[in-house]
Scaffold this motif. Structure first.
Motif, short mmCIF file in Angstrom:
data_model
loop_
_atom_site.label_atom_id
_atom_site.label_comp_id
_atom_site.label_asym_id
_atom_site.label_seq_id
_atom_site.Cartn_x
_atom_site.Cartn_y
_atom_site.Cartn_z
N ALA A 276 1.00 -1.29 0.16
CA ALA A 276 0.10 0.03 -0.13
C ALA A 276 1.44 1.24 -0.25
CB ALA A 276 -1.08 -0.07 0.85
N THR A 277 2.09 0.59 0.08
CA THR A 277 2.55 1.95 0.68
C THR A 277 3.32 2.80 -0.33
OG1 THR A 277 3.68 1.40 3.26
CG2 THR A 277 5.06 3.27 2.15
N ARG A 278 3.55 1.85 -1.09
CA ARG A 278 4.64 1.63 -2.81
C ARG A 278 3.12 2.38 -3.57
NH1 ARG A 278 4.30 -0.56 -7.45
NH2 ARG A 278 2.52 -2.62 -6.39
N LEU A 279 2.07 2.11 -3.67
CA LEU A 279 0.59 2.67 -4.13
C LEU A 279 0.48 3.71 -3.67
CD1 LEU A 279 -1.80 -0.59 -3.53
CD2 LEU A 279 -0.84 -0.13 -6.00
N ALA A 280 0.73 4.62 -2.85
CA ALA A 280 0.09 5.48 -2.76
C ALA A 280 0.55 6.55 -2.60
CB ALA A 280 -0.54 5.11 -0.81
N LEU A 281 2.18 6.58 -2.48
CA LEU A 281 2.88 7.67 -3.12
C LEU A 281 3.07 8.52 -3.82
CD1 LEU A 281 5.58 7.78 -0.95
CD2 LEU A 281 6.87 6.95 -2.76
N PRO A 282 2.49 8.36 -4.93
CA PRO A 282 2.46 9.31 -5.63
C PRO A 282 1.60 10.35 -4.99
CG PRO A 282 2.11 7.12 -6.81
CD PRO A 282 2.55 6.73 -5.83
N ALA A 283 0.00 9.62 -4.97
CA ALA A 283 -0.77 10.94 -3.88
C ALA A 283 -0.01 11.63 -3.26
CB ALA A 283 -2.06 9.93 -3.75
N ILE B 9 12.58 8.20 -3.40
CA ILE B 9 11.69 7.17 -3.28
C ILE B 9 11.05 6.24 -3.84
CG2 ILE B 9 10.19 6.43 -1.00
CD1 ILE B 9 11.35 9.21 -0.32
N GLU B 10 10.14 6.38 -5.01
CA GLU B 10 9.34 5.89 -5.47
C GLU B 10 9.85 4.78 -6.24
OE1 GLU B 10 6.68 9.09 -7.38
OE2 GLU B 10 6.18 6.96 -8.37
N ARG B 11 11.25 4.58 -6.77
CA ARG B 11 12.09 4.68 -7.30
C ARG B 11 12.79 3.54 -7.11
NH1 ARG B 11 13.19 8.51 -10.34
NH2 ARG B 11 15.25 8.99 -9.21
N TYR B 12 12.89 3.17 -5.54
CA TYR B 12 13.38 2.32 -4.62
C TYR B 12 12.23 1.76 -4.12
CZ TYR B 12 15.02 0.19 -0.60
OH TYR B 12 15.65 -1.01 0.64
N LEU B 13 10.96 2.00 -4.20
CA LEU B 13 9.85 1.30 -3.73
C LEU B 13 9.41 0.57 -4.52
CD1 LEU B 13 7.86 3.13 -1.28
CD2 LEU B 13 9.04 1.52 -0.45
N SER B 14 9.65 0.60 -5.87
CA SER B 14 9.55 0.01 -7.38
C SER B 14 10.12 -0.93 -8.39
CB SER B 14 8.94 1.29 -8.18
OG SER B 14 7.66 2.31 -7.73
N ARG B 15 11.15 -1.40 -7.01
CA ARG B 15 12.04 -1.99 -7.55
C ARG B 15 11.39 -3.34 -7.99
NH1 ARG B 15 12.10 -2.28 -1.95
NH2 ARG B 15 12.98 -3.84 -1.33
N ASN C 276 -0.61 -15.96 -6.83
CA ASN C 276 -0.65 -14.36 -5.48
C ASN C 276 0.41 -15.19 -5.02
OD1 ASN C 276 -2.55 -13.99 -6.03
ND2 ASN C 276 -3.87 -16.29 -5.31
N LEU C 277 2.34 -14.97 -5.47
CA LEU C 277 3.13 -14.79 -4.37
C LEU C 277 3.24 -13.12 -4.14
CD1 LEU C 277 5.55 -16.66 -6.59
CD2 LEU C 277 4.33 -17.56 -5.39
N PHE C 278 3.96 -13.04 -2.85
CA PHE C 278 3.81 -11.86 -2.50
C PHE C 278 4.95 -10.91 -3.45
CE2 PHE C 278 1.61 -13.29 0.68
CZ PHE C 278 2.20 -14.58 2.07
N PRO C 279 4.32 -10.38 -4.50
CA PRO C 279 5.41 -9.15 -4.86
C PRO C 279 6.40 -8.60 -4.41
CG PRO C 279 3.19 -8.17 -5.30
CD PRO C 279 3.40 -9.66 -4.37
N HIS C 280 6.61 -8.09 -3.31
CA HIS C 280 6.95 -7.05 -2.97
C HIS C 280 8.06 -7.72 -2.24
CE1 HIS C 280 4.89 -8.40 0.10
NE2 HIS C 280 5.29 -8.04 1.04
N PRO D 1 9.35 -12.36 -8.11
CA PRO D 1 8.56 -12.38 -8.47
C PRO D 1 7.96 -12.68 -10.25
CG PRO D 1 7.28 -12.82 -6.77
CD PRO D 1 8.87 -11.43 -6.38
N ILE D 2 8.03 -10.87 -10.20
CA ILE D 2 7.66 -10.55 -11.95
C ILE D 2 9.14 -10.95 -12.06
CG2 ILE D 2 8.98 -8.52 -11.61
CD1 ILE D 2 7.31 -6.95 -12.96
N GLN D 3 10.26 -11.20 -11.86
CA GLN D 3 11.23 -11.58 -12.71
C GLN D 3 11.02 -13.14 -13.75
OE1 GLN D 3 13.94 -10.13 -10.19
NE2 GLN D 3 14.97 -9.13 -11.71
#
Lengths: 231, 250, 231
Positions: free
Chosen positions: A150-157, A219-225, B95-99, B142-144
Motif C-alpha cells: 500500500a505504501t508504494r501504491l500511495a506514494l504518488p498521491a 523514494i518511488e524508484r526504490y519502492l518500485s524495484r 498470488n506470490l508476494f510481489p514485494h 516474482p515479476i522476473q
C-alpha cells in the motif's frame, strides 16, 4: 514600471530567513499529520462502526472546509473558551506557530488517511488470500503484506499532498507568522513592489517543490524495484 | 474408498453454501482418506472452487460440518488457524508476494506462523526450491519469473509449511500451454510421494494418470465420483457424459 | 446561539458571494484547463512549452501568493495605464472579486489541464479508429466520440477541482472580498465570539462542498446510465 533587481537582491536573503519556519511547519505538520492519518486509516478499515463512522465524519469535515478557516478557528477561535486558556496546552495554543502546526496537521491528516486507504484498497486480494491460506493472522497480513504494498501504491498521491502542505504553510503568514510569505508581505507593504517580491518568492517555492518532487521520485524508484522485469 | 476403522482426513457432511440467494453448494458429502489423490472437475460455476475454498475457510459454509483431521471448522480463529496449518493451497493466479524475493516468499509464513528461526526457514525454503527445480531464482522477484516458474514457487511456498493436505485451485489454467507441463510434473511427483491432494483442474491427462478418484460437480452438487478408469470409460450420469463429451472432443 | 441573531442575513449574503465566485471561476477554470490540455496535446513545440510552464508554475506556487500577486500587481498595471490617460488618477483598484476569481481559476486550471489531458489520452483509440473508418470528420469525431468518453473519465478528479475552487474562495477574503470570512471578522469585533463565528463559516463551506459532491455523484450516475450494464 521597472523591474528593480536591486530590490530583489536585497529581499531574497530576508525572505530566505523565513525558510526555517517554513520547513519547521512543513516537517512537523507532515509527521504529525502522517501519524494522525495512520490512526484514521486503522479506524476506517477496522470494520467496527464506532471507529469507522467518527473517522469518516472527521475526514469529511476537514476535507470539506478551507484550511484557512481551520487555521483561524484554532488561532482566533479556541481562545474563546476558558477551558482552553486554562489548559496545559495553552502555551502551545497561544503561539501562532503552535496553532498553525495544529491546524495543518489536522488538515493533512484527513487527506493523507484517504490516500493511504486508496493504497490499502489497491492491494491484490489474491495475495492477501495466499497469506490467509498460509495461516497468517490479520495483524501479520497487514504488517507484512498490506503495508509495504500500500505504501508504494500511495506514494504518488502522498507526494502531491506534501507539496500541497508546503503551499498551505504560506497561509501561516495570515496569523502573523514570519515565514517566507509573511516576510514577503511585509516587504511588499513597505516597498509597493509586489511583482519583484512575490515573483521571486514564487520562484523560491517552485524550487522547493521541484526538490520535493525529485526526492519523492527517488523514494518511488526504490519502492518500485520489484515491479520491474529487468533485475 | 474408505477403509473401515480409519478416520478420513477430510470430512464434509451435508455442506450447503449460499452467496446471498444463490446456492453455490448443495448438500455436499465427501470423505477423503490420507494419501488419496482427488481430482474435481465440472463446468464453470459448478462450485468446485467454492468447495475447496471452504476446506481452508477462504469461504464460509452456511450449513453442515467440515472436519479436517479431527478438527471441526468453525468461526473460531483458533480452529481456522489449526486447519490452515495443515492445509496448503495453490491458486490459479499464483498470488506470490510481489514485494518479496522468491526465497523470502517461502520464508515469511514459516517464520510468522510456525515461528521457525530465520536460518531454518531459509534452509527449508532452499530445499523446496530444489524440489521444484528452480533454486537459482531464489533472490529474484516474482515479476522476473515466468508463469510456470511462479506457480512452482507457489507450490514450494505451500509445501514449506509441511501441510498434510494440498489443495490446488485450477493451478494451470492461467499458464501458457508450454508451461503447463513443468507444473504438472511437480504435482505428479508430489502425488507419488503420497501427499493427500484435492485438485480442481481441466487437465484430464493428469487426472487419468494420478487420481485415485475423480469427482464431477455440476450446479453445486457432486454428481458422480469414481476411479479414473470407471469415470472416463463408463460414466453413469447423463450430465457426466455430456461434460466428458464436451471436454474430451478436442 | 442568540449571539448569531442579526448576523444570519450577512452570512447569507456572504454565502451568495461564495456561490458567485464559484460559478464564475468554474467557467474560467474549465476554459483554462481545456486550453492548457489542448496546448499539451497539440503538435506545436511552443504550445507544449508554454502549457508546461503554466502547469509547473501554478502547481508549485502557493495559492495565497498568486492571489496577492494578481491583486496588487494588476492594480499597479491598471493604475499605470489609467495614468497615461488621466494623470490625476492616483490609484485604480481591481475589485477583489475579479482578482480573486481569476487567480483561483488560473491555479485550479493548471491542475485541470493535467486532468483533461489525461482524460483525452484515456479515450479508447479503438473508438476513434471506428469513427474514422465510418467516415466521420475530425470535428464530428471530436464532438460525438472524444468528448462523451473524455468527460466521464475526467469527472472524479474534476469533482476535486470544483471542491478546490469552493475552498480557495476563503483565501480571497485576505484581499478584502466581502464573503463569509469577512462577515465573521466583523461579527467578532461586535460579539467577541471568534470560535462561533468561524464555525459558521466552516459550516457554510461544508454545505457548499456537500452540494458539489452530491452534484458530482449525480452527474456520475447520469454518465453511467448509458455505459454501465450495457454488457
Amino acid at each position: 514600471m521597472s523591474f528593480d533587481l536591486q530590490l530583489i537582491a536585497e529581499s531574497l536573503p530576508m525572505m530566505l530567513m523565513g525558510i526555517g519556519i517554513t520547513l519547521k511547519l512543513l516537517v512537523i505538520s507532515g509527521i504529525l499529520g502522517l501519524l494522525l492519518a495512520i490512526c484514521l486509516l486503522l479506524m476506517r478499515i477496522s470494520g467496527r462502526w464506532y471507529f469507522n463512522v467518527p473517522a469518516q465524519i472527521y475526514i469529511y469535515v476537514f476535507r470539506g472546509t478551507p484550511i484557512l478557516v481551520q487555521i483561524f478557528i484554532v488561532y482566533y477561535g479556541l481562545p474563546q473558551f476558558e477551558a482552553v486558556r486554562d489548559s496545559v496546552f495553552w502555551p502551545i495554543l497561544r503561539e501562532p506557530t503552535g496553532c498553525a502546526i495544529l491546524a495543518l496537521s489536522l488538515n493533512t491528516g484527513a487527506y493523507v488517511s484517504e490516500i493511504l486507504r486508496g493504497g490499502v484498497l489497491g492491494v491484490d486480494k489474491g495475495v492477501l488470500e495466499a497469506g490467509s491460506a498460509l495461516g497468517m493472522s490479520a495483524h501479520q497480513k497487514f504488517i507484512y503484506i498490506t503495508a509495504p504494498i500500500a505504501t508504494r501504491l500511495a506514494l504518488p498521491a502522498y507526494s502531491n499532498d506534501v507539496i500541497s502542505l508546503l503551499k498551505s504553510t504560506a497561509l501561516a503568514s495570515t496569523i502573523t507568522i514570519a515565514d517566507m510569505t509573511g516576510i514577503a508581505r511585509t516587504i511588499v507593504a513597505d516597498t509597493y513592489a509586489p511583482y519583484e517580491i512575490f515573483i521571486s518568492l514564487a520562484i523560491i517555492y517552485m524550487i522547493f517543490t521541484f526538490g520535493l518532487q525529485k526526492l519523492f521520485g527517488v523514494i518511488e524508484r526504490y519502492l518500485s524495484r520489484y515491479t520491474k522485469r529487468e533485475g | 474408498m474408505s477403509e473401515p476403522g480409519k478416520r478420513p482426513l477430510i470430512q464434509m457432511q451435508n455442506v450447503n453454501k449460499f452467496f446471498g440467494k444463490f446456492q453455490a453448494l448443495k448438500n455436499i458429502n465427501l470423505e477423503v482418506q490420507k494419501g488419496e489423490r482427488i481430482v474435481v472437475c465440472g463446468p464453470s460455476g459448478s462450485g468446485k472452487s467454492t468447495m475447496i475454498r471452504c476446506i481452508n475457510r477462504l469461504e464460509e459454509h452456511n450449513e453442515g460440518h467440515i472436519i479436517i483431521d479431527g478438527n471441526e471448522l468453525t468461526n473460531k480463529v483458533k480452529d481456522i488457524n489449526a486447519v490452515r496449518r495443515e492445509v496448503g493451497m495453490v491458486f490459479q493466479s499464483f498470488n506470490l508476494f510481489p514485494h518479496l524475493t522468491i526465497v523470502k516468499n517461502l520464508m515469511l509464513a514459516q517464520q510468522l506462523v510456525r515461528k521457525t528461526s530465520k536460518a531454518e526457514a531459509r534452509e527449508t525454503a532452499m530445499q523446496y526450491l530444489e524440489r521444484v527445480k528452480i533454486p537459482e531464482q531464489a533472490n529474484k522477484y516474482p515479476i522476473q519469473l515466468s508463469g510456470g516458474q511462479q506457480q512452482r514457487v507457489a507450490i514450494a511456498r505451500a509445501l514449506c509449511m509441511k501441510p498434510e493436505i494440498m489443495l490446488f485451485d485450477e493451478p494451470t489454467s492461467a499458464l501458457d500451454p508450454e508451461m503447463i507441463n513443468e507444473v504438472l510434473e511437480v504435482m505428479v511427483d508430489l502425488a507419488k510421494e503420497g501427499m493427500t491432494m484435492i485438485c480442481v483442474t481441466h487437465e484430464m491427462g493428469f487426472a487419468r494418470s494420478v487420481a485415485d478418484r475423480i469427482i464431477f460437480m455440476d450446479l453445486g452438487e457432486i454428481v458422480e465420483q469414481a476411479p479414473p478408469k470407471e469415470f472416463f470409460d463408463s460414466p453413469k450420469n447423463d450430465r457426466t457424459k455430456k461434460f466428458l463429451s464436451q471436454i474430451l472432443s478436442h | 446561539m442568540d449571539v448569531l441573531t442579526g448576523w444570519w442575513d450577512d452570512y447569507f449574503w456572504g454565502a451568495l458571494v461564495v456561490g458567485k465566485v464559484f460559478l464564475c471561476s468554474l467557467g474560467l477554470m474549465i476554459l483554462f484547463g481545456l486550453l492548457g490540455a489542448m496546448a499539451k496535446l497539440s503538435n506545436s513545440h511552443i504550445a507544449h512549452k508554454v502549457a508546461g510552464a503554466y502547469t509547473v508554475v501554478f502547481r508549485g506556487t502557493p495559492e495565497i501568493l498568486v492571489i496577492l500577486l494578481l491583486y496588487f500587481g494588476s492594480a499597479i498595471i491598471l493604475t499605470s495605464i489609467a495614468q497615461v490617460f488621466n494623470p490625476a488618477i492616483k490609484f485604480v483598484d481591481v475589485p477583489p472579486f475579479w482578482a480573486g476569481t481569476i487567480a483561483i481559476s488560473i491555479i485550479v486550471g493548471s491542475y485541470a489541464t493535467e486532468t483533461f489531458r489525461g482524460a483525452f489520452l484515456g479515450v479508447n483509440p479503438g473508438s476513434i479508429e471506428a469513427a474514422r473508418a465510418l467516415g466521420m470528420s475530425d470535428l464530428q469525431t471530436f464532438i460525438y466520440v472524444r468528448i462523451p468518453e473524455m468527460w466521464r473519465l475526467a469527472l472524479p478528479p474534476f469533482g476535486n477541482h470544483m471542491l478546490s475552487l469552493v475552498k480557495d474562495t476563503a483565501l480571497i477574503s485576505i484581499i478584502g472580498l466581502n464573503e463569509t470570512m469577512f462577515v465573521a471578522k466583523q461579527a467578532i469585533t461586535v460579539t467577541g465570539k471568534p470560535f462561533t463565528m468561524y464555525i459558521v463559516v466552516g459550516a457554510i463551506y461544508l454545505g457548499f462542498s456537500t452540494l458539489v459532491t452530491l452534484f458530482v455523484m449525480g452527474v456520475e450516475k447520469f454518465g453511467e446510465r448509458t455505459t454501465v450494464g450495457a454488457k
